[in-house]
Design an enzyme around this catalytic site. Structure first.
Site, mmCIF file in Angstrom:
data_model
loop_
_atom_site.group_PDB
_atom_site.id
_atom_site.type_symbol
_atom_site.label_atom_id
_atom_site.label_comp_id
_atom_site.label_asym_id
_atom_site.label_seq_id
_atom_site.Cartn_x
_atom_site.Cartn_y
_atom_site.Cartn_z
ATOM 1 N N LYS A 111 9.326 32.314 -106.099
ATOM 2 C CA LYS A 111 8.095 31.225 -106.460
ATOM 3 C C LYS A 111 7.637 31.383 -108.168
ATOM 4 O O LYS A 111 7.992 32.808 -108.346
ATOM 5 C CB LYS A 111 6.885 31.307 -105.585
ATOM 6 C CG LYS A 111 6.028 30.005 -105.834
ATOM 7 C CD LYS A 111 6.627 28.995 -104.606
ATOM 8 C CE LYS A 111 5.711 27.698 -104.525
ATOM 9 N NZ LYS A 111 6.128 26.943 -103.652
ATOM 10 N N GLY B 101 -5.263 13.113 -95.692
ATOM 11 C CA GLY B 101 -4.550 13.313 -96.918
ATOM 12 C C GLY B 101 -3.439 12.152 -96.924
ATOM 13 O O GLY B 101 -2.150 12.140 -96.432
ATOM 14 N N GLY C 3 -1.394 11.297 -99.501
ATOM 15 C CA GLY C 3 -0.592 11.276 -100.579
ATOM 16 C C GLY C 3 0.983 11.280 -100.333
ATOM 17 O O GLY C 3 1.165 10.416 -99.490
ATOM 18 N N VAL D 178 3.408 12.773 -99.206
ATOM 19 C CA VAL D 178 3.990 13.088 -97.829
ATOM 20 C C VAL D 178 3.175 12.402 -97.000
ATOM 21 O O VAL D 178 3.667 11.750 -95.919
ATOM 22 C CB VAL D 178 3.701 14.573 -97.564
ATOM 23 C CG1 VAL D 178 4.219 14.973 -96.039
ATOM 24 C CG2 VAL D 178 4.383 15.358 -98.406
HETATM 25 P P1 NAD Z 1 -0.340 14.953 -102.952
HETATM 26 O O1 NAD Z 1 -1.229 15.613 -103.955
HETATM 27 O O2 NAD Z 1 0.297 13.707 -103.142
HETATM 28 O O3 NAD Z 1 -1.273 14.345 -101.808
HETATM 29 C C1 NAD Z 1 -2.467 15.110 -101.199
HETATM 30 C C2 NAD Z 1 -3.495 14.081 -100.955
HETATM 31 O O4 NAD Z 1 -4.463 14.818 -100.420
HETATM 32 C C3 NAD Z 1 -3.958 13.380 -102.301
HETATM 33 O O5 NAD Z 1 -3.894 11.840 -101.734
HETATM 34 C C4 NAD Z 1 -5.352 13.916 -102.348
HETATM 35 O O6 NAD Z 1 -6.173 12.850 -102.870
HETATM 36 C C5 NAD Z 1 -5.954 14.165 -100.916
HETATM 37 N N1 NAD Z 1 -6.944 15.056 -100.618
HETATM 38 C C6 NAD Z 1 -7.313 16.223 -101.709
HETATM 39 N N2 NAD Z 1 -8.574 16.712 -101.100
HETATM 40 C C7 NAD Z 1 -8.780 16.050 -99.713
HETATM 41 C C8 NAD Z 1 -9.666 16.016 -99.019
HETATM 42 N N3 NAD Z 1 -10.944 17.150 -98.946
HETATM 43 N N4 NAD Z 1 -9.739 15.162 -97.736
HETATM 44 C C9 NAD Z 1 -8.858 14.173 -97.636
HETATM 45 N N5 NAD Z 1 -7.952 14.112 -98.608
HETATM 46 C C10 NAD Z 1 -7.644 14.999 -99.555
HETATM 47 O O7 NAD Z 1 0.572 16.232 -102.069
HETATM 48 P P2 NAD Z 1 1.713 16.265 -101.156
HETATM 49 O O8 NAD Z 1 2.874 16.433 -102.078
HETATM 50 O O9 NAD Z 1 1.505 14.757 -100.329
HETATM 51 O O10 NAD Z 1 1.545 17.359 -100.263
HETATM 52 C C11 NAD Z 1 0.531 17.412 -99.155
HETATM 53 C C12 NAD Z 1 0.410 18.720 -98.604
HETATM 54 O O11 NAD Z 1 1.681 19.061 -98.208
HETATM 55 C C13 NAD Z 1 0.103 19.808 -99.401
HETATM 56 O O12 NAD Z 1 -0.685 20.764 -98.976
HETATM 57 C C14 NAD Z 1 1.453 20.272 -100.138
HETATM 58 O O13 NAD Z 1 1.429 21.684 -100.355
HETATM 59 C C15 NAD Z 1 2.250 20.329 -98.591
HETATM 60 N N6 NAD Z 1 3.667 20.255 -98.867
HETATM 61 C C16 NAD Z 1 4.201 19.152 -99.595
HETATM 62 C C17 NAD Z 1 5.535 19.138 -99.924
HETATM 63 C C18 NAD Z 1 6.276 18.014 -100.518
HETATM 64 O O14 NAD Z 1 7.505 17.925 -100.337
HETATM 65 N N7 NAD Z 1 5.494 17.288 -101.297
HETATM 66 C C19 NAD Z 1 6.486 20.158 -99.107
HETATM 67 C C20 NAD Z 1 5.813 21.053 -98.144
HETATM 68 C C21 NAD Z 1 4.324 21.103 -98.367
#
Ligand code: NAD
Length: 373
Positions: A80, A180, A182, A184
């Site tokens: 990383k 969340g 977002g 995913v």
């Molecule tokens: P993202 O930033 O697109 O979405 C995260 C969402 O969570 C956002 O909409 C944000 O507003 C919301 N959020 C933040 N704080 C919050 C709270 N207190 N209550 C409710 N919602 C809240 O991120 P992502 O890419 O969708 O990833 C989501 C999670 O999955 C993260 O923890 C990330 O580390 C993990 N992850 C993602 C991937 C990937 O491919 N994107 C891969 C492995 C792990």
């Protein structure tokens, strides 16, 4: 403070500091373990308050990648990188190209990808200088946004959990509390909705809430703190880590905890408590490995079909981990580590026997953008 004792204790092979004052680059790369192959993991940009904070983060995250690749059956090691800086002020083409040149100097021992605050446009600048990068735009032969594949893997993990708890893989009629909305979360919400589940969700971002509602029209929005009280079958954390903690664990009414967020258990003992309470925990670093699987095949020629078939193996691996957990009467988080460590050890053993044979460190490589055009 970084010390060799600390590296020995955690098993890190290499930590590299890169600096370039001409573009204000301050980067640290940690390569944890390359037993299974070259280290692959994203680069995160964050305004760390101290260099110690940055080191702690990169060491922790790189070790996590070793376990994630190992348990997912990938021929990759764990690594990383962090860039110390404010993503709103400190990003520049020069910074990412300088970083790309440094990556090139590692000769493929570390391959990068997107992580927090690093997007495809930043990756494109890195790709101008080095081929040791994944998550490249589809227009340049990459796999693009990994989130739909991460969501697909989480969905398979949820199906495996339903098989274990309800004796039926289908999520039809199940109630999900999804935290969340977002990248995913919204793809996962859509998969659940299309499979007949009822989705309650929450988020703090109005734009993401609206986008989620568009993809999952029947979903019901609940307050940010109310998500833990939803009467549901599955609690799915897709925003933050450490949401299974002393404050929330008594409130959860679900039978299954299965989401995309990394490090969902605030502490390992919360995994023990879940087991005592009869709540099944799907191993977070396995079921969210779909994005890593997706980028891992970029070098051999990515296709949606290949990526999807690979991600679907998460169902069987999750079932295998539940089996280990039952057989050894240990919580799921420990069973996941058992499987990852067993694979690492077995490959270390054959490397010991066939010294110099070179196991799986073969990435065919590809041209970087400069060389390709
Ligand atoms: P993202 O930033 O697109 O979405 C995260 C969402 O969570 C956002 O909409 C944000 O507003 C919301 N959020 C933040 N704080 C919050 C709270 N207190 N209550 C409710 N919602 C809240 O991120 P992502 O890419 O969708 O990833 C989501 C999670 O999955 C993260 O923890 C990330 O580390 C993990 N992850 C993602 C991937 C990937 O491919 N994107 C891969 C492995 C792990």
């Amino acid at each position: 403070m970084l010390s060799f004792e600390k590296l020995y204790a955690e098993g890190h092979e290499e930590v590299v500091f890169f600096s370039d004052p001409s573009c204000n680059l301050k980067a640290i790369i940690a390569i944890h373990d390359t037993t299974l192959g070259p280290a692959l993991g994203g680069t995160r940009m964050w305004p760390y308050e101290s260099i110690d904070d940055a080191i702690t983060d990169v060491l922790r995250l790189s070790k996590g990648m070793t376990y994630k690749a190992a348990v997912s059956g990938l021929n990759l090691g764990g690594g990383k990188a962090v860039i110390i800086g404010d993503p709103n002020k400190d990003k520049s083409e020069a910074l990412f190209r300088s970083y790309g040149r440094f990556l090139e100097s590692l000769n493929g021992r570390y391959i990068t990808a997107e992580d927090v605050n690093i997007g495809v446009e930043d990756i494109e600048h890195i790709f101008t200088e080095t081929a040791y990068v994944t998550g490249v735009a589809e227009t340049h032969g990459g796999s693009g946004n990994p989130s739909p594949y991460t969501a697909r893997g989480v969905f398979r993990g949820i199906e495996a959990s339903c098989t274990k708890v309800y004796g039926d893989r289908s999520v039809k009629g199940k109630v999900i509390a999804l935290q969340g909305a977002g990248s995913v979360g919204r793809h996962l919400g859509e998969l659940l909705y299309k499979s007949g589940a009822k989705v309650f969700f929450t988020d703090i971002n109005e734009k993401n809430i609206a986008a989620f509602k568009e993809m999952v029209p029947s979903a019901e929005l609940v307050g940010v703190d109310e998500i833990y009280d939803v009467d549901c079958d599955i609690y799915s954390a897709c925003a933050l880590g450490a949401t299974v903690n002393d404050q929330t664990i008594e409130r959860l009414k679900c039978k299954i905890v299965a989401g995309a967020a990394n490090n969902q258990l605030a502490e390992n003992r919360h995994g023990d408590i879940l087991k005592e309470k009869g709540i099944l925990y799907a191993p977070d670093y396995l079921i969210n490995a779909g994005g890593l699987m997706n980028v891992s095949i970029e070098f051999e020629g990515w296709s949606d079909n290949k990526a999807s078939r690979m991600v679907d193996t998460i169902y069987d691996t999750t079932m295998r981990i539940f089996q280990i957990s039952d057989e050894q009467n240990i919580p799921v988080y420990k069973a996941t580590d058992v499987l990852a460590e067993a694979r690492l050890q077995s490959i270390k053993n054959i490397q010991g026997k066939f010294l110099g044979a070179g196991v799986s460190h073969r990435f065919p490589g590809r041209k970087n953008r400069n060389r390709a055009v």
